[in-house]
Design a protein around this motif. Structure first.
Motif, PDB file in Angstrom:
ATOM      1  N   GLY A  51     -11.267   2.170  -7.231  1.00 33.94           N
ATOM      2  CA  GLY A  51     -10.222   2.772  -6.425  1.00 33.94           C
ATOM      3  C   GLY A  51     -10.565   4.166  -5.977  1.00 33.94           C
ATOM      4  N   VAL A  52      -9.599   4.777  -5.314  1.00 35.81           N
ATOM      5  CA  VAL A  52      -9.783   6.117  -4.773  1.00 35.81           C
ATOM      6  C   VAL A  52      -8.571   6.959  -5.131  1.00 35.81           C
ATOM      7  N   SER A  53      -8.831   8.158  -5.620  1.00 39.64           N
ATOM      8  CA  SER A  53      -7.794   9.151  -5.861  1.00 39.64           C
ATOM      9  C   SER A  53      -8.048  10.309  -4.905  1.00 39.64           C
ATOM     10  N   SER A  54      -7.073  10.608  -4.060  1.00 45.88           N
ATOM     11  CA  SER A  54      -7.252  11.617  -3.011  1.00 45.88           C
ATOM     12  C   SER A  54      -6.157  12.670  -3.090  1.00 45.88           C
ATOM     13  N   ASN A  55      -6.552  13.927  -2.871  1.00 44.51           N
ATOM     14  CA  ASN A  55      -5.609  15.039  -2.844  1.00 44.51           C
ATOM     15  C   ASN A  55      -5.413  15.536  -1.414  1.00 44.51           C
ATOM     16  N   GLN A  88      -7.763  -7.631  -5.156  1.00 40.31           N
ATOM     17  CA  GLN A  88      -6.309  -7.619  -5.332  1.00 40.31           C
ATOM     18  C   GLN A  88      -5.833  -6.218  -5.710  1.00 40.31           C
ATOM     19  N   THR A  89      -4.836  -5.729  -4.991  1.00 47.01           N
ATOM     20  CA  THR A  89      -4.276  -4.409  -5.284  1.00 47.01           C
ATOM     21  C   THR A  89      -3.602  -4.420  -6.650  1.00 47.01           C
ATOM     22  N   GLN A  90      -3.917  -3.418  -7.450  1.00 43.28           N
ATOM     23  CA  GLN A  90      -3.337  -3.279  -8.780  1.00 43.28           C
ATOM     24  C   GLN A  90      -2.333  -2.139  -8.866  1.00 43.28           C
ATOM     25  N   ASN A  91      -2.579  -1.079  -8.115  1.00 44.32           N
ATOM     26  CA  ASN A  91      -1.669   0.063  -8.216  1.00 44.32           C
ATOM     27  C   ASN A  91      -1.777   0.950  -6.977  1.00 44.32           C
ATOM     28  N   VAL A 112      -7.790  -1.310  -6.967  1.00 48.37           N
ATOM     29  CA  VAL A 112      -7.881  -2.754  -6.739  1.00 48.37           C
ATOM     30  C   VAL A 112      -8.743  -3.373  -7.823  1.00 48.37           C
ATOM     31  N   GLU A 113      -8.427  -4.628  -8.150  1.00 47.82           N
ATOM     32  CA  GLU A 113      -9.283  -5.399  -9.048  1.00 47.82           C
ATOM     33  C   GLU A 113     -10.175  -6.280  -8.187  1.00 47.82           C
ATOM     34  N   SER A 138     -13.551   1.253 -13.475  1.00 48.42           N
ATOM     35  CA  SER A 138     -13.528   0.799 -14.868  1.00 48.42           C
ATOM     36  C   SER A 138     -13.986  -0.648 -14.919  1.00 48.42           C
ATOM     37  N   GLY A 139     -14.507  -1.032 -16.064  1.00 52.49           N
ATOM     38  CA  GLY A 139     -15.040  -2.376 -16.241  1.00 52.49           C
ATOM     39  C   GLY A 139     -16.539  -2.307 -16.451  1.00 52.49           C
ATOM     40  N   PRO A 140     -17.203  -3.442 -16.352  1.00 49.92           N
ATOM     41  CA  PRO A 140     -16.667  -4.744 -15.947  1.00 49.92           C
ATOM     42  C   PRO A 140     -16.081  -5.528 -17.118  1.00 49.92           C
ATOM     43  N   ASN A 141     -15.142  -6.397 -16.786  1.00 48.28           N
ATOM     44  CA  ASN A 141     -14.638  -7.378 -17.737  1.00 48.28           C
ATOM     45  C   ASN A 141     -15.366  -8.679 -17.432  1.00 48.28           C
TER      46      ASN A 141
END
Length: 231
Positions: A51-55, A88-91, A112-113, A138-141
Motif C-alpha cells: 500500500g501507500v501512505s501519503s501526507n 483486493q482493497t483491505q483498508n 491492498v492484499e 507486509s508478508g508474504p503469507n
C-alpha cells in the motif's frame, strides 16, 4: 392354544439380547482408536499486503497524492502478471495528523492484499510495488492453493495409522478385526510452516527483489475409528 403361543412369544422376547448402542454384536469386542496423520506440501501461492501512505497539507492533497501513487503500484503489479481479481482493497483511511513533523496536515492510506499465484514471483512483486511507490509492505503469507487436497492425504494417513494400531491390539489379544463400526473426523490443525519465510530486507531500498523461501507446510489431522474385534 392362544395362551401357549403368547407364552412362547414372551419367552422368545426375554431371550433376545438388546442391541449394543455402540454398534458391536454380542460376539464382538469394541476397540476405539485415535490416530494422527500428517501430510506435507510446498506452498504454491503467496499473499502480500502492499500500500501507500501519503501526507499532504490538505485532505484533498493527501488523497490525490495517494491515489496517484497507488495507481502506479497496481500498474506495476499488473505488468508483472497480477490480475485485477487478485488485488483486493483491505483498508482506506484519511485523517488529520496531530503529532510529529507533519502535524496539522493530513495522511491518506490505501492498503491492498495481493494474491501471487506463483511463489517465485513474490519477491519480484514486492520489489515492483516498492519501486512504484509502495511504502507499506507486509508478508508474504505462503499457502497451498488447494489445502483440502493436502488435508485429504493427512486424513488417509491418519486412518492407516489407526488401522495398524488396531491390528496390533487385535494380535496381542488373539483377536482379529471383523469390521469398522464408525469413523469420526477429529479436529484438523492449521499447517505448521517449515523453512524460511523472509520477505522484506534492507536491499529492498535499492529495488532488489527480496528472497522468499517457500519451505514446506505440515498439515496435521486426527481421526477416531471404532473397530469390532472377534475371535
Amino acid at each position: 392354544m392362544k395362551r401357549i403361543a403368547m407364552l412362547g412369544l414372551l419367552l422368545a422376547a426375554g431371550c433376545t439380547q438388546p442391541a449394543d448402542p455402540r454398534g458391536v454384536r454380542p460376539d464382538e469386542v469394541l476397540l476405539q482408536v485415535a490416530a494422527t496423520g500428517r501430510a506435507e506440501a510446498a506452498p504454491d501461492e503467496a499473499r502480500i499486503t502492499v500500500g501507500v501512505s501519503s501526507n499532504g497539507a490538505t485532505a484533498q492533497a493527501a488523497s490525490a497524492a495517494n491515489a496517484q501513487a497507488m495507481s502506479r503500484v497496481t500498474a506495476a503489479l499488473a505488468r508483472l502478471g497480477v490480475k485485477a481479481e487478485d488485488v483486493q482493497t483491505q483498508n482506506l483511511s484519511l485523517g488529520r495528523i496531530d503529532y510529529g513533523p507533519g502535524r496539522g496536515g493530513y495522511r491518506a492510506e490505501n492498503l491492498v492484499e495481493v494474491r501471487i499465484r506463483d511463489v517465485r514471483q513474490a519477491g519480484p512483486a514486492i520489489a515492483a510495488a516498492t519501486e512504484a511507490g509502495g511504502n507499506v509492505v507486509s508478508g508474504p503469507n505462503l499457502r497451498a492453493s488447494d489445502p483440502d487436497a493436502v488435508l485429504n492425504r493427512a486424513y488417509a494417513a491418519a486412518y492407516r495409522a489407526a488401522r495398524v494400531r488396531a491390528e496390533a491390539y487385535a494380535e496381542a489379544a488373539d483377536l482379529e478385526i471383523a469390521r469398522v463400526v464408525a469413523i469420526r473426523d477429529g479436529a484438523g490443525q492449521p499447517p505448521v510452516p517449515y523453512g524460511g519465510r523472509y520477505a522484506v530486507v534492507e536491499a529492498q531500498a535499492a529495488n532488489v527483489a527480496p528472497p522468499v523461501q517457500a519451505g514446506s507446510d505440515t498439515y496435521q489431522v486426527q481421526v477416531h475409528v471404532d473397530f469390532a474385534l472377534k475371535r
